[in-house]
Scaffold this motif. Structure first.
Motif, PDB file in Angstrom:
ATOM      1  N   GLN A  19       8.367  16.890   1.136  1.00 22.96           N
ATOM      2  CA  GLN A  19       9.422  16.171   0.418  1.00 22.96           C
ATOM      3  C   GLN A  19       9.037  14.707   0.294  1.00 22.96           C
ATOM      4  OE1 GLN A  19      11.834  13.815   1.872  1.00 22.96           O
ATOM      5  NE2 GLN A  19      12.815  13.565  -0.118  1.00 22.96           N
ATOM      6  N   THR A  20       9.160  14.149  -0.905  1.00 26.67           N
ATOM      7  CA  THR A  20       8.829  12.744  -1.127  1.00 26.67           C
ATOM      8  C   THR A  20       9.852  12.096  -2.045  1.00 26.67           C
ATOM      9  OG1 THR A  20       7.060  11.219  -1.764  1.00 26.67           O
ATOM     10  CG2 THR A  20       7.345  13.181  -3.142  1.00 26.67           C
ATOM     11  N   GLY A  21       9.929  10.773  -1.984  1.00 25.23           N
ATOM     12  CA  GLY A  21      10.838  10.023  -2.845  1.00 25.23           C
ATOM     13  C   GLY A  21      12.133   9.624  -2.187  1.00 25.23           C
ATOM     14  N   LYS A  22      12.308   9.925  -0.918  1.00 26.98           N
ATOM     15  CA  LYS A  22      13.565   9.614  -0.235  1.00 26.98           C
ATOM     16  C   LYS A  22      13.381   8.580   0.872  1.00 26.98           C
ATOM     17  CE  LYS A  22      17.536  11.861   1.986  1.00 26.98           C
ATOM     18  NZ  LYS A  22      18.133  13.159   2.403  1.00 26.98           N
ATOM     19  N   LEU A  23      12.311   8.693   1.657  1.00 31.28           N
ATOM     20  CA  LEU A  23      12.087   7.803   2.796  1.00 31.28           C
ATOM     21  C   LEU A  23      10.851   6.932   2.574  1.00 31.28           C
ATOM     22  CD1 LEU A  23      12.679  10.257   5.806  1.00 31.28           C
ATOM     23  CD2 LEU A  23      14.355   8.843   4.592  1.00 31.28           C
ATOM     24  N   ALA A  24      10.889   5.719   3.144  1.00 36.31           N
ATOM     25  CA  ALA A  24       9.741   4.796   3.169  1.00 36.31           C
ATOM     26  C   ALA A  24       9.165   4.567   1.772  1.00 36.31           C
ATOM     27  CB  ALA A  24       8.673   5.323   4.117  1.00 36.31           C
ATOM     28  N   LYS A  25      10.020   4.156   0.840  1.00 36.74           N
ATOM     29  CA  LYS A  25       9.608   4.076  -0.557  1.00 36.74           C
ATOM     30  C   LYS A  25       8.791   2.829  -0.900  1.00 36.74           C
ATOM     31  CE  LYS A  25      13.908   4.923  -1.687  1.00 36.74           C
ATOM     32  NZ  LYS A  25      15.147   5.126  -2.470  1.00 36.74           N
ATOM     33  N   GLN A  26       8.686   1.847   0.025  1.00 34.83           N
ATOM     34  CA  GLN A  26       7.873   0.670  -0.268  1.00 34.83           C
ATOM     35  C   GLN A  26       6.413   0.855   0.119  1.00 34.83           C
ATOM     36  OE1 GLN A  26       9.478  -3.256   0.423  1.00 34.83           O
ATOM     37  NE2 GLN A  26      11.536  -2.436   0.683  1.00 34.83           N
ATOM     38  N   ALA A  27       6.096   1.936   0.802  1.00 34.86           N
ATOM     39  CA  ALA A  27       4.701   2.251   1.094  1.00 34.86           C
ATOM     40  C   ALA A  27       4.008   2.693  -0.186  1.00 34.86           C
ATOM     41  CB  ALA A  27       4.625   3.353   2.142  1.00 34.86           C
ATOM     42  N   ASN A  28       2.674   2.628  -0.207  1.00 34.65           N
ATOM     43  CA  ASN A  28       1.934   3.113  -1.371  1.00 34.65           C
ATOM     44  C   ASN A  28       2.187   4.599  -1.610  1.00 34.65           C
ATOM     45  OD1 ASN A  28       0.526   0.645  -0.390  1.00 34.65           O
ATOM     46  ND2 ASN A  28      -0.792   1.029  -2.159  1.00 34.65           N
ATOM     47  N   GLY A  29       2.412   5.318  -0.540  1.00 33.22           N
ATOM     48  CA  GLY A  29       2.756   6.727  -0.636  1.00 33.22           C
ATOM     49  C   GLY A  29       3.392   7.181   0.662  1.00 33.22           C
ATOM     50  N   SER A  30       4.404   8.051   0.569  1.00 32.75           N
ATOM     51  CA  SER A  30       5.048   8.557   1.786  1.00 32.75           C
ATOM     52  C   SER A  30       5.547   9.967   1.539  1.00 32.75           C
ATOM     53  CB  SER A  30       6.211   7.657   2.218  1.00 32.75           C
ATOM     54  OG  SER A  30       7.249   7.685   1.264  1.00 32.75           O
ATOM     55  N   VAL A  31       5.608  10.745   2.621  1.00 34.55           N
ATOM     56  CA  VAL A  31       6.039  12.131   2.517  1.00 34.55           C
ATOM     57  C   VAL A  31       6.638  12.559   3.846  1.00 34.55           C
ATOM     58  CG1 VAL A  31       3.822  13.090   3.241  1.00 34.55           C
ATOM     59  CG2 VAL A  31       5.318  14.458   1.795  1.00 34.55           C
ATOM     60  N   VAL A  32       7.582  13.480   3.784  1.00 34.40           N
ATOM     61  CA  VAL A  32       8.121  14.128   4.975  1.00 34.40           C
ATOM     62  C   VAL A  32       7.639  15.567   4.960  1.00 34.40           C
ATOM     63  CG1 VAL A  32      10.204  14.909   6.157  1.00 34.40           C
ATOM     64  CG2 VAL A  32      10.148  12.634   5.105  1.00 34.40           C
TER      65      VAL A  32
END
Length: 692
Positions: A19-32
């Motif tokens: 899942q992406t787009g919900k948490l840690a959105k200021q990083a270059n990329g983030s995923v749960v």
């Protein structure tokens, strides 16, 4: 950024959810990433500008082990997570290894990958989620990356493979293998096993790769939906003619250095060549000292690989499948419980064994199911072993990783606690290193354990395999040294007995290799392992029949669980008395097992006798010697066994009538009594009549 989620069914008990787009959105990329109720957040960031002062890729990977993830509060006074645990360090390394080879060569921006454990169900391991999460976060980011990479764990129970097994299934099985790769090839393998044949390892890797393909396809789908355009990496521009001039000046000297020379001589010749090149071209190519060093290194790598491909010769003159000279020695140190020295070429390891009590085992505070361990291997790599100077700042990630690899290799032959109730600490000191020091540590540890008298029964040897692969073919190298690790394409470590493999670790510097190539490497490694075992067993082939005279001796005893409190005593009074009077250590386990550790037989037997007295039950009709503890108007209290007393009524003291108890008895007097009765409440009635 929109919120995207993908669910992947890969054959385990739980689907893998990205899942992406919900948490840690200021990083270059983030995923749960979620597997069951285990959840990890992975965020990747990169600096906006490249580092101009370095000639390597500045990647850092950190796994943050948060105890709240498992509903735990950290121990100690601070109640906050401190330095990374061994599990956190090993997880960071596991994430790093398959990711690092997949960045552009000239990309020098700082990249940081942080994987944070948000939830742990203590059933599904989190490390594989971290690898997948790092690949997803990089794939959807603008950071250049030649992924994606998939990763799974493969277990085996009763001959059946299990994808992403739980901790319980891992413990029940004979295989714990993590494999990472692209859709085309394998990049990394990390394996612990219980003397499993090579063919089973290969089948497990193939099974894992099927699941990896599904994970890679899901990442590509997610990157298509949520990915950002990749940064462009500028090619490094060198002055016209620089490469040609340096290669013309240095090539013959480099070829000579790589022709049958040992490490020190070879490195001295290359350093001399570099200094001469810098001096020769300092005016023509002013300020290009760093570029000249890079060209010399690239030339060294090219010549090394040409020699392998065209002549099948290695820098020290060995054939591709030849092992360096081996010497083995045990019993070197007079005051350790066991010791050994293993030397293979210019790699030398001194290993010591210390035997201690069960209570001296390591306690672990983390988000895994492991609460402690009684076998520990620690690996130290001091700077002098490679002729360098640097400050000591505790064990590095590499030290911890190598120590864990050796521990995993040896653990399957460590006897069970019931058979050998000791805590075992093994320390490997690398005294000299030119490649494969972790596998030398496996050999030295196996011999040191036998020297200590630990009933391991089988010896274990380890060897590191290398690879040079290009369009002309592939060339597998046995027992690689440092330069072959640096300039080759694979570092493949295999440790095991004559029966099978106990541990395996593989890292690939190219985009991956096939299972068929691994099969060839494993077959060549098996031959090498048998050769090394022959050398080891010529020095020591089985455990010493007796433990070292300096090691603690053990007496085992079992009491009922209801008797544990009686042995310990109020506030530990009884145990303290036993240890002080006998100079022994006593460990009491929850199931009533008692281990008495002493340096001599007499002390241990004295401690055992005191414990037996504490748990001995009084019997009706039996006579005992006792001590008068209290005197009252109607009788006296006599203690016959530690903590066990009874009442002698005034009428039971003598056949004659007495007026006062004090006329016959006094406190501290030794008397012989017989148990008349023990009532339902446990009260004991005694008599002195008719007792001789």
């Amino acid at each position: 950024m929109d919120n995207y989620e993908i669910r992947i069914g890969i054959g385990g008990a739980n689907d893998l959810i990205l899942q992406t787009g919900k948490l840690a959105k200021q990083a270059n990329g983030s995923v749960v990433v979620r597997n069951g109720d285990t959840v990890v957040l992975v965020a990747v960031t990169a600096s906006k500008e490249p580092r101009e002062d370095i000639d390597y890729f500045p990647l850092t990977v950190d796994f943050e082990e948060k105890l709240y993830a498992a509903g735990k509060i950290p121990g100690g006074y601070i109640k906050r997570e401190g330095r990374p645990s061994e599990h956190a360090t090993l997880t960071s390394r596991l994430i790093d290894r398959p990711i690092r080879p997949l960045f552009p060569k000239n990309y020098h921006n700082e990249v940081q990958i942080i994987a944070t454990a948000l939830s742990s169900d203590l059933e599904n391991p989190i490390d594989v989620c971290g690898i997948v999460g790092a690949s997803v976060a990089l794939s959807i980011s603008d950071i250049p990356f030649f992924g994606p990479v998939g990763a799974v764990r493969v277990g085996r129970i009763n001959g059946n493979f299990i994808i992403n097994p739980t901790y319980q299934q891992i413990d029940q099985g004979d295989l714990n293998l993590v494999v990472a790769g692209t859709s085309d090839a394998i990049i990394m393998v990390e394996c612990g096993a219980k003397q499993v044949p090579e063919s089973v390892i290969l089948d497990a890797i193939k099974e894992g790769h099927k699941a990896i393909i599904k994970i890679v396809e899901a990442q590509l789908e997610l990157a298509e939906k949520a990915g950002r355009p990749k940064q462009e990496v500028a090619e490094k521009q060198l002055p016209d003619g620089l490469v040609e001039d340096i290669e013309k000046f240095a090539e013959e000297k480099i070829r000579e250095a790589l022709n049958g020379k040992m490490k020190q001589e070879r490195e001295a010749m290359i350093e001399e060549t570099l200094n001469a090149a810098v001096e020769q071209f300092s005016e023509k190519y002013e300020g290009c000292e760093g570029e000249i060093a890079e060209i010399i290194t690239a030339l060294e790598k090219r010549v090394f690989r040409e020699n392998i491909r065209e002549h099948q010769t290695r820098p020290d003159g060995r054939a591709l499948d030849q092992i360096r000279p081996i010497t083995c020695e045990t019993g070197l140190l007079p005051r350790t419980h066991g010791s050994s020295l293993f030397t293979r070429g210019q790699t030398q390891v001194l290993t010591t064994v210390t035997l201690g009590t069960i209570s001296e085992g390591q306690r672990i505070d983390g988000i895994t199911t492991t609460e402690g361990k009684r076998f520990m291997h620690q690996y130290n790599f001091p700077p002098y072993c490679v002729g360098e100077t640097r400050p000591f700042r505790g064990p590095s990630r590499r030290d911890i990783g190598h120590g864990a690899l050796v521990e995993r290799s040896i653990l399957p032959i460590i006897p069970a606690e019931e058979e050998f109730p000791y805590t075992i600490r093994v320390v490997s000191e690398v005294l000299e290193s030119n490649g494969s020091s972790s596998m030398a540590s496996v050999c030295a540890t196996s011999m040191a354990l036998m020297d200590a008298g630990v009933p391991t029964q089988q010896a274990i040897a380890g060897v590191a395999m290398g690879l040079v692969i290009d369009e002309a073919g592939h060339y597998i190298l046995t027992d690689i040294q440092g330069i072959e690790d640096s300039f080759g394409d694979m570092d493949f470590k295999i440790a095991g007995t004559r029966t099978g493999i106990n541990a395996l670790q593989m890292d690939i510097k190219v985009k991956g290799i096939t299972p068929e190539l691994m099969r060839t490497a494993l077959a060549q490694a098996n031959e090498a392992r048998m050769f090394i075992l022959d050398k080891m067993e010529a020095d020591i082939s089985k455990p010493r029949p007796e433990l070292s005279a300096l090691a603690p001796r053990i007496i085992q005893y079992k009491v009922g669980v209801d008797k544990i409190g009686e042995v310990i005593g109020p506030g530990g009074k009884n145990i303290r008395k036993i240890t002080e009077e006998t100079d022994s250590k006593v460990d009491i386990l929850e199931d009533g097992r008692i281990y008495i550790y002493s340096t001599d037989k007499e002390s241990g037997e004295k401690a055992l006798g005191m414990i037996q007295l504490l748990v001995q039950e009084l019997e009706v009709g039996k006579e005992y010697w006792g001590e008068v503890k209290r005197i009252m108007s109607f009788g006296a209290v006599v203690e016959m066994l530690p903590g066990k007393d009874g009442l002698v009524h005034i009428s039971q003291i003598s056949d004659k009538r007495i007026e006062k108890v004090q006329d016959v008895l006094k406190v501290g007097q030794k008397v012989k009594v017989r148990v008349r009765e023990i009532d339902d409440t446990g009260k004991v009635s005694l008599t002195m009549k008719g007792v001789r």
